[in-house]
Design a protein around this motif. Structure first.
Motif, PDB file in Angstrom:
ATOM      1  N   GLY A   7       8.237  87.851 -18.887  1.00 34.46           N
ATOM      2  CA  GLY A   7       9.701  87.929 -19.151  1.00 34.46           C
ATOM      3  C   GLY A   7      10.719  88.860 -18.216  1.00 34.46           C
ATOM      4  N   HIS A   8      11.456  88.006 -17.549  1.00 32.36           N
ATOM      5  CA  HIS A   8      12.296  88.163 -16.494  1.00 32.36           C
ATOM      6  C   HIS A   8      14.276  87.881 -17.097  1.00 32.36           C
ATOM      7  CE1 HIS A   8       9.930  89.286 -13.705  1.00 32.36           C
ATOM      8  NE2 HIS A   8       9.048  88.147 -13.740  1.00 32.36           N
TER       9      HIS A   8
ATOM     10  N   ILE B  78      14.090  84.231 -17.655  1.00 33.03           N
ATOM     11  CA  ILE B  78      13.564  83.255 -17.156  1.00 33.03           C
ATOM     12  C   ILE B  78      11.439  84.031 -17.655  1.00 33.03           C
ATOM     13  CG2 ILE B  78      12.830  82.831 -14.912  1.00 33.03           C
ATOM     14  CD1 ILE B  78      15.340  83.117 -14.424  1.00 33.03           C
ATOM     15  N   SER B  79      10.542  82.907 -17.680  1.00 37.01           N
ATOM     16  CA  SER B  79       9.360  82.884 -17.155  1.00 37.01           C
ATOM     17  C   SER B  79       8.396  82.452 -17.250  1.00 37.01           C
ATOM     18  CB  SER B  79       8.874  83.556 -18.620  1.00 37.01           C
ATOM     19  OG  SER B  79       7.384  83.673 -18.814  1.00 37.01           O
ATOM     20  N   LEU B  80       7.252  81.807 -16.407  1.00 35.88           N
ATOM     21  CA  LEU B  80       6.545  80.668 -15.664  1.00 35.88           C
ATOM     22  C   LEU B  80       7.537  79.730 -15.120  1.00 35.88           C
ATOM     23  CD1 LEU B  80       3.919  80.623 -18.251  1.00 35.88           C
ATOM     24  CD2 LEU B  80       3.840  81.008 -15.855  1.00 35.88           C
TER      25      LEU B  80
ATOM     26  N   LEU C 274      19.179  89.177 -25.334  1.00 34.25           N
ATOM     27  CA  LEU C 274      18.095  90.163 -25.709  1.00 34.25           C
ATOM     28  C   LEU C 274      17.416  89.786 -27.634  1.00 34.25           C
ATOM     29  CD1 LEU C 274      18.361  93.576 -24.213  1.00 34.25           C
ATOM     30  CD2 LEU C 274      16.457  92.312 -23.339  1.00 34.25           C
ATOM     31  N   GLY C 275      18.297  89.458 -28.656  1.00 38.39           N
ATOM     32  CA  GLY C 275      18.363  89.505 -29.430  1.00 38.39           C
ATOM     33  C   GLY C 275      17.236  88.230 -29.903  1.00 38.39           C
ATOM     34  N   LYS C 276      17.356  87.390 -29.327  1.00 35.75           N
ATOM     35  CA  LYS C 276      16.975  85.675 -28.704  1.00 35.75           C
ATOM     36  C   LYS C 276      16.003  85.658 -28.065  1.00 35.75           C
ATOM     37  CE  LYS C 276      20.754  83.707 -28.103  1.00 35.75           C
ATOM     38  NZ  LYS C 276      22.167  82.641 -27.138  1.00 35.75           N
ATOM     39  N   THR C 277      15.396  86.344 -28.014  1.00 33.05           N
ATOM     40  CA  THR C 277      14.257  86.192 -26.745  1.00 33.05           C
ATOM     41  C   THR C 277      13.244  86.704 -27.216  1.00 33.05           C
ATOM     42  OG1 THR C 277      15.634  87.144 -25.388  1.00 33.05           O
ATOM     43  CG2 THR C 277      13.316  87.134 -24.640  1.00 33.05           C
ATOM     44  N   PRO C 278      12.105  85.611 -27.534  1.00 31.59           N
ATOM     45  CA  PRO C 278      10.660  85.925 -28.360  1.00 31.59           C
ATOM     46  C   PRO C 278      10.543  87.662 -27.688  1.00 31.59           C
ATOM     47  CG  PRO C 278      10.937  84.337 -27.029  1.00 31.59           C
ATOM     48  CD  PRO C 278      11.578  85.065 -26.480  1.00 31.59           C
ATOM     49  N   PRO C 279       9.540  87.885 -28.522  1.00 33.58           N
ATOM     50  CA  PRO C 279       8.914  89.787 -28.619  1.00 33.58           C
ATOM     51  C   PRO C 279       8.205  90.374 -27.140  1.00 33.58           C
ATOM     52  CG  PRO C 279       8.789  89.243 -30.653  1.00 33.58           C
ATOM     53  CD  PRO C 279       9.280  87.710 -30.383  1.00 33.58           C
ATOM     54  N   GLU C 280       7.193  88.821 -26.942  1.00 29.02           N
ATOM     55  CA  GLU C 280       6.496  89.383 -25.904  1.00 29.02           C
ATOM     56  C   GLU C 280       7.508  89.754 -24.921  1.00 29.02           C
ATOM     57  OE1 GLU C 280       5.957  85.069 -26.676  1.00 29.02           O
ATOM     58  OE2 GLU C 280       6.040  86.767 -28.799  1.00 29.02           O
ATOM     59  N   LEU C 281       8.135  88.374 -24.229  1.00 32.54           N
ATOM     60  CA  LEU C 281       9.033  88.455 -23.126  1.00 32.54           C
ATOM     61  C   LEU C 281      10.517  89.699 -23.497  1.00 32.54           C
ATOM     62  CD1 LEU C 281       9.606  85.075 -22.807  1.00 32.54           C
ATOM     63  CD2 LEU C 281       7.897  86.647 -21.878  1.00 32.54           C
ATOM     64  N   THR C 282      10.286  90.454 -24.777  1.00 36.44           N
ATOM     65  CA  THR C 282      11.194  91.471 -24.756  1.00 36.44           C
ATOM     66  C   THR C 282      10.855  93.081 -24.137  1.00 36.44           C
ATOM     67  OG1 THR C 282      12.727  90.687 -26.683  1.00 36.44           O
ATOM     68  CG2 THR C 282      12.608  93.018 -26.334  1.00 36.44           C
ATOM     69  N   ALA C 283       9.439  92.378 -24.257  1.00 32.55           N
ATOM     70  CA  ALA C 283       8.853  93.725 -23.614  1.00 32.55           C
ATOM     71  C   ALA C 283       8.860  93.468 -22.679  1.00 32.55           C
ATOM     72  CB  ALA C 283       6.959  93.391 -24.633  1.00 32.55           C
TER      73      ALA C 283
END
Ligand code: ADP
Ligand code: MG
Length: 345
Positions: free
Chosen positions: A154-155, A170-172, A269-278
Motif C-alpha cells: 500500500g502507498h 494504491i496497491s498492485l 487511513l480509517g477506510k484502508t484495509p489494515p494490511e495496507l495501513t501497515a
C-alpha cells in the motif's frame, strides 16, 4: 516493436484547474502554464492562452473575457478547453510534423463521471491528438513520484490542487481507496482574504492573498517569524491602506482548510484495509500538487497522523510526468489498469 513505439511521441497531460502541464517522453516538462483562456466577448476569438491570459484574469477590459475552462478538475467550458489544448500542442509540435503520431494520456480526477471523462478525451482528439487515454490523477502522481505502484504494497498519495484535495491508496497498480474534498490551494487564499477582512477591516485581492501564502505561509508553528507588507482597501472607508502581516497570523488564517486536509487523510487511513495501513505507516504518505508546497504542511500532516511524509522534488509536475510514463509502464502489463479505452476503438 510496433509503429507507435518507433514513431509516436508519448505525451502526458495534467489538465489542472489552475495549471496545465505537458510532459513529452524524452524531453520532460515542456509546458507549465495557467489553465486560462482569454477570448473576445462577442466573437469568442481567442486572444491569449496560459500565462498571458492569466495576467488578464482580474483586469480584463470589457470586450475581453478571461475564462478558466476547468472547474474542480472537470471541463466547465468545452470550447475553450479544446482551444487551450490545441494552443499548447501547437507550441510543442512544429507545424510540419504530423500530430497524428501523438499519443496522449490525460490525468483525470477519480470522481469524474463517464460523460466528463469522454469530454476530456474528445477535447484532446479535436485538438489533434491521435490516441487519447486517461489515467486517474492519483495513479499518475504516484508514477511521477517514482513510487513502485505495481508492488503488492500500500502507498498513499495526497494531491492538493487549486480547488480539490484527493487522497488515495494504491496497491498492485490500482486504486484501493480514494476520496476527495473541495479544499485546495485556492481555499487557502480565500481563508487569508477572509481573515484580513475580519481582523483588520482590509479588503485584499486573491493575488495578494496567494503571495502571502507562498512567501510567508507556514502550516506548522515555526520559531522563525516572517513578515510581509500588503496593500488593500479599507473595508469601511474604501481608501487604500497598508498593513504588515506575519506568518503566525497567516497560519491562524489557514488553520481551517489545513485541518480539513488532515482530517481527510485520517478518514482515508480509517477506510484502508489494515494490511495496507501497515505498509503506509512504514513507507509514508506522498504529497503532490501545488498546494502541497505550502511550507510546513508536510510536518503538520506527519505530526497529526503519526505517518511520515515523503517529500518529492517536483510535486506539481508528478501528474503530467506519470501520465506520460504510464504508456511505457503499462506496456508489459496484461491489463492496463487505467481502465478506460481509447475513444477511437
Ligand atoms: P491544479 O492541479 O488544480 O491545477 P496545482 O497542482 O497546479 O493545481 O496547484 C495550484 C495551487 O498550488 C494554487 O492554489 C497555488 O497557489 C498553490 N501553490 C503553488 N506554489 C505554491 C507554493 N510555493 N506555496 C504554497 N502554495 C503554492
Ligand atoms: Mg492537479
Amino acid at each position: 516493436m510496433g509503429f507507435f513505439d518507433r514513431f509516436s511521441t508519448d505525451v502526458g497531460v495534467d489538465l489542472g484547474t489552475c495549471n496545465t502541464l505537458i510532459y513529452v517522453r524524452g524531453k520532460g516538462i515542456v509546458i507549465n502554464e495557467p489553465s486560462v483562456v482569454a477570448v473576445e466577448r462577442g466573437t469568442k476569438r481567442v486572444v491569449a492562452v496560459g500565462a498571458e491570459a492569466k495576467r488578464m484574469l482580474w483586469k480584463t477590459p470589457s470586450d475581453i473575457m478571461a475564462i478558466r475552462p476547468l472547474k474542480d478538475g472537470v471541463i466547465a467550458d468545452m470550447d475553450s478547453t479544446e482551444k487551450m489544448i490545441r494552443y499548447f500542442i501547437s507550441k510543442i509540435i512544429p507545424k510540419h510534423q504530423l500530430i497524428k503520431v501523438m499519443r496522449m494520456r490525460i490525468g483525470i480526477p477519480s470522481c469524474i463521471t463517464e460523460v466528463e471523462r469522454r469530454a476530456v478525451q474528445e477535447a484532446a482528439l479535436k485538438a489533434g491528438a491521435k490516441e487519447v487515454k486517461v489515467i486517474e490523477e492519483s495513479l499518475a502522481a504516484a508514477i511521477g513520484a517514482q513510487i513502485p505502484i505495481q508492488e503488492p504494497a500500500g502507498h498513499m498519495v495526497c494531491d492538493i490542487g487549486g480547488g480539490t484535495t484527493e487522497v488515495s491508496v494504491i496497491s498492485l497498480g490500482g486504486m484501493v481507496v480514494t476520496s476527495a474534498i473541495r479544499v485546495g490551494g485556492d481555499e487557502f487564499d480565500e481563508a487569508i482574504i477572509k481573515h484580513v477582512r475580519n481582523v483588520h477591516n482590509l479588503n485584499i485581492g486573491p493575488g495578494i492573498a496567494e503571495q502571502l501564502k507562498v512567501q510567508i505561509g507556514n502550516a506548522n508553528p515555526d520559531k522563525n517569524i516572517e513578515k510581509m507588507q500588503i496593500k488593500g482597501s479599507d473595508a469601511i472607508t474604501g481608501l487604500p491602506r497598508r498593513l504588515e502581516i506575519d506568518s503566525v497570523e497567516v497560519r491562524e488564517a489557514l488553520k481551517d482548510p489545513t485541518n480539513q486536509i488532515v482530517e481527510e487523510i485520517k478518514r482515508t487511513l480509517g477506510k484502508t484495509p489494515p494490511e495496507l495501513t501497515a505498509d503506509i505507516y512504514e513507507r509514508g504518505i506522498v504529497m503532490t500538487g501545488g498546494g502541497s508546497l505550502l511550507k510546513g504542511l508536510h510536518k503538520l500532516v506527519s505530526k497529526e497522523t503519526g505517518v511520515p511524509v515523503i517529500l518529492v522534488e517536483n510535486p506539481s509536475e508528478c501528474v503530467a510526468i506519470g501520465a506520460g510514463q504510464a504508456f511505457e509502464l503499462f506496456k508489459d502489463m496484461s491489463s492496463d489498469r487505467s481502465i478506460y479505452d481509447n475513444l477511437n476503438n
